[in-house]
Design a protein around this motif. Structure first.
Motif, PDB file in Angstrom:
ATOM      1  N   ALA A 110       0.836  -1.201   0.000  1.00 37.16           N
ATOM      2  CA  ALA A 110       0.000   0.000   0.000  1.00 37.16           C
ATOM      3  C   ALA A 110       0.872   1.252   0.000  1.00 37.16           C
ATOM      4  CB  ALA A 110      -0.920  -0.013   1.214  1.00 37.16           C
ATOM      5  N   GLY A 111       1.923   1.247   0.832  1.00 41.19           N
ATOM      6  CA  GLY A 111       2.825   2.386   0.865  1.00 41.19           C
ATOM      7  C   GLY A 111       3.567   2.579  -0.443  1.00 41.19           C
ATOM      8  N   GLN A 112       3.980   1.472  -1.061  1.00 43.51           N
ATOM      9  CA  GLN A 112       4.673   1.574  -2.346  1.00 43.51           C
ATOM     10  C   GLN A 112       3.762   2.145  -3.418  1.00 43.51           C
ATOM     11  OE1 GLN A 112       6.463  -2.126  -3.521  1.00 43.51           O
ATOM     12  NE2 GLN A 112       8.243  -1.834  -2.194  1.00 43.51           N
ATOM     13  N   SER A 113       2.476   1.793  -3.383  1.00 47.85           N
ATOM     14  CA  SER A 113       1.551   2.314  -4.401  1.00 47.85           C
ATOM     15  C   SER A 113       1.445   3.830  -4.308  1.00 47.85           C
ATOM     16  CB  SER A 113       0.167   1.676  -4.248  1.00 47.85           C
ATOM     17  OG  SER A 113      -0.545   2.199  -3.132  1.00 47.85           O
ATOM     18  N   VAL A 114       1.410   4.352  -3.080  1.00 47.28           N
ATOM     19  CA  VAL A 114       1.309   5.795  -2.887  1.00 47.28           C
ATOM     20  C   VAL A 114       2.617   6.487  -3.253  1.00 47.28           C
ATOM     21  CG1 VAL A 114       0.991   7.604  -1.156  1.00 47.28           C
ATOM     22  CG2 VAL A 114      -0.493   5.598  -1.138  1.00 47.28           C
ATOM     23  N   ALA A 115       3.748   5.942  -2.766  1.00 45.39           N
ATOM     24  CA  ALA A 115       5.048   6.561  -3.033  1.00 45.39           C
ATOM     25  C   ALA A 115       5.374   6.554  -4.522  1.00 45.39           C
ATOM     26  CB  ALA A 115       6.141   5.831  -2.250  1.00 45.39           C
ATOM     27  N   ALA A 116       5.089   5.424  -5.201  1.00 47.33           N
ATOM     28  CA  ALA A 116       5.406   5.321  -6.625  1.00 47.33           C
ATOM     29  C   ALA A 116       4.521   6.260  -7.434  1.00 47.33           C
ATOM     30  CB  ALA A 116       5.223   3.881  -7.099  1.00 47.33           C
ATOM     31  N   GLU A 117       3.255   6.373  -7.054  1.00 44.11           N
ATOM     32  CA  GLU A 117       2.353   7.270  -7.787  1.00 44.11           C
ATOM     33  C   GLU A 117       2.785   8.717  -7.645  1.00 44.11           C
ATOM     34  OE1 GLU A 117      -0.439  10.326  -7.682  1.00 44.11           O
ATOM     35  OE2 GLU A 117      -0.255   9.192  -5.804  1.00 44.11           O
ATOM     36  N   ARG A 118       3.158   9.133  -6.444  1.00 40.44           N
ATOM     37  CA  ARG A 118       3.633  10.503  -6.250  1.00 40.44           C
ATOM     38  C   ARG A 118       4.936  10.738  -7.006  1.00 40.44           C
ATOM     39  NH1 ARG A 118       1.867  13.745  -1.905  1.00 40.44           N
ATOM     40  NH2 ARG A 118       3.402  15.184  -2.744  1.00 40.44           N
ATOM     41  N   LEU A 119       5.814   9.746  -6.995  1.00 38.94           N
ATOM     42  CA  LEU A 119       7.086   9.883  -7.704  1.00 38.94           C
ATOM     43  C   LEU A 119       6.865  10.041  -9.203  1.00 38.94           C
ATOM     44  CD1 LEU A 119      10.170   9.858  -7.686  1.00 38.94           C
ATOM     45  CD2 LEU A 119      10.086   7.367  -7.856  1.00 38.94           C
TER      46      LEU A 119
END
Length: 299
Positions: A110-119
């Motif tokens: 879940a955290g990776q989905s948010v971080a990758a989308e923002r990146l």
């Protein structure tokens, strides 16, 4: 709590310094006579950007096998933007997104989905900046850029490479660089990353027009993306202070004064907050992104 106070004070102090340094009466006059049609364009661009970014997150989550419906993604994105607009740091809303969507996956994914989308969104904005600065080199007679801007253009890809290398050194984030490369090859995600960046630039341009400034073509993908880069400084609340400071410093390069830059920054900040207000309604909408996945939609 102490860090939050520091960030809040930093934004307030910078904004106060900008208003002290510039002609406060002129800034106020520009805001008072703001052009309503251009304000509507800015608000509309930011609203469409939110919808595009929510879709980008939905597709990113699907790439990690996290089922999120588009309606749920929109709800969560509005909530995140509302929290990021009023609390220091600009990331607490995104942390909340990750925590709530963990019901559909483990917290790490879940955290990776948010971080990758923002990146992906930031990479798209940096890409627009890079194209704009390269164009400034190829077209003679344009803006006389200071050396620091060119240093930034060189430093950004180096910093990204170092960050991705660093992520590979830790077990919890080892798969993150591979995920980013996968997303770069996902056409729809890249399209929404670029579309979101263009809509944000349009929103800022419209805020400039609303306050009486016309950004010349050579400033659209140079000055405006640089203003967005300033908003990424973590010592702020929603970029306040840094955005106005960057605009005040950069506007003279395109033939506009610092007053115009500060007025644009304040106007854009107000439009950002206004565009996030639908998040208040979603506070009373039952369910969260992870609670009831809707139709995933085309990917």
């Amino acid at each position: 709590m102490r860090l939050w106070a520091i960030k809040l004070c930093a934004s307030a102090a910078l904004l106060a310094a900008m208003l002290w340094w510039t002609d406060t009466a002129e800034v106020g006059a520009r805001l008072a006579r703001a052009d309503w049609p251009w304000l509507a364009v800015s608000l509309g661009a930011l609203t469409l950007a939110t919808l595009s970014m929510a879709r980008r997150w939905q597709l990113t989550a699907q790439a990690l096998d996290i089922p999120i419906g588009f309606g749920a993604a929109v709800r969560e994105y509005y909530l995140a933007q509302l929290i990021n607009s009023v609390l220091p740091g600009g990331v607490l809303g995104d942390v909340g997104r990750a925590v709530r969507v963990r019901r559909q996956a483990d917290l790490a994914r879940a955290g990776q989905s948010v971080a990758a989308e923002r990146l992906m969104g930031q990479v798209a904005m940096f890409g627009l900046l890079a194209l704009g600065l390269i164009g400034a080199v190829l077209v003679p007679g344009g803006i006389a850029w200071p050396g620091g801007v060119w240093a930034l253009l060189v430093a950004l890809p180096v910093l990204c490479a170092v960050a991705l290398w660093g992520a590979r050194q830790f077990q919890a984030t080892r798969s993150f660089p591979g995920l980013v490369w996968r997303l770069i090859g996902h056409g729809w995600i890249v399209m929404h990353a670029v579309l979101g960046a263009l809509l944000l630039v349009l929103g800022l341009y419209a805020a400039a027009r609303a306050t009486g400034s016309v950004i010349p073509p050579e400033g659209l993908f140079t000055v405006l993306p640089l203003v967005f880069c300033a908003m990424l400084v973590p010592l702020s609340v929603a970029g306040w202070g840094w955005r106005e400071g960057a605009a005040a410093a950069l506007f003279p390069l395109i033939g506009l004064d610092a007053n115009a830059g500060v007025a644009m920054g304040i106007c854009y900040g107000a439009m950002m907050l206004l565009s996030a207000l639908p998040g208040l309604a979603f506070l009373w909408v039952p369910g969260a992104a992870g609670a009831a996945p809707e139709g995933a939609g085309p990917s």
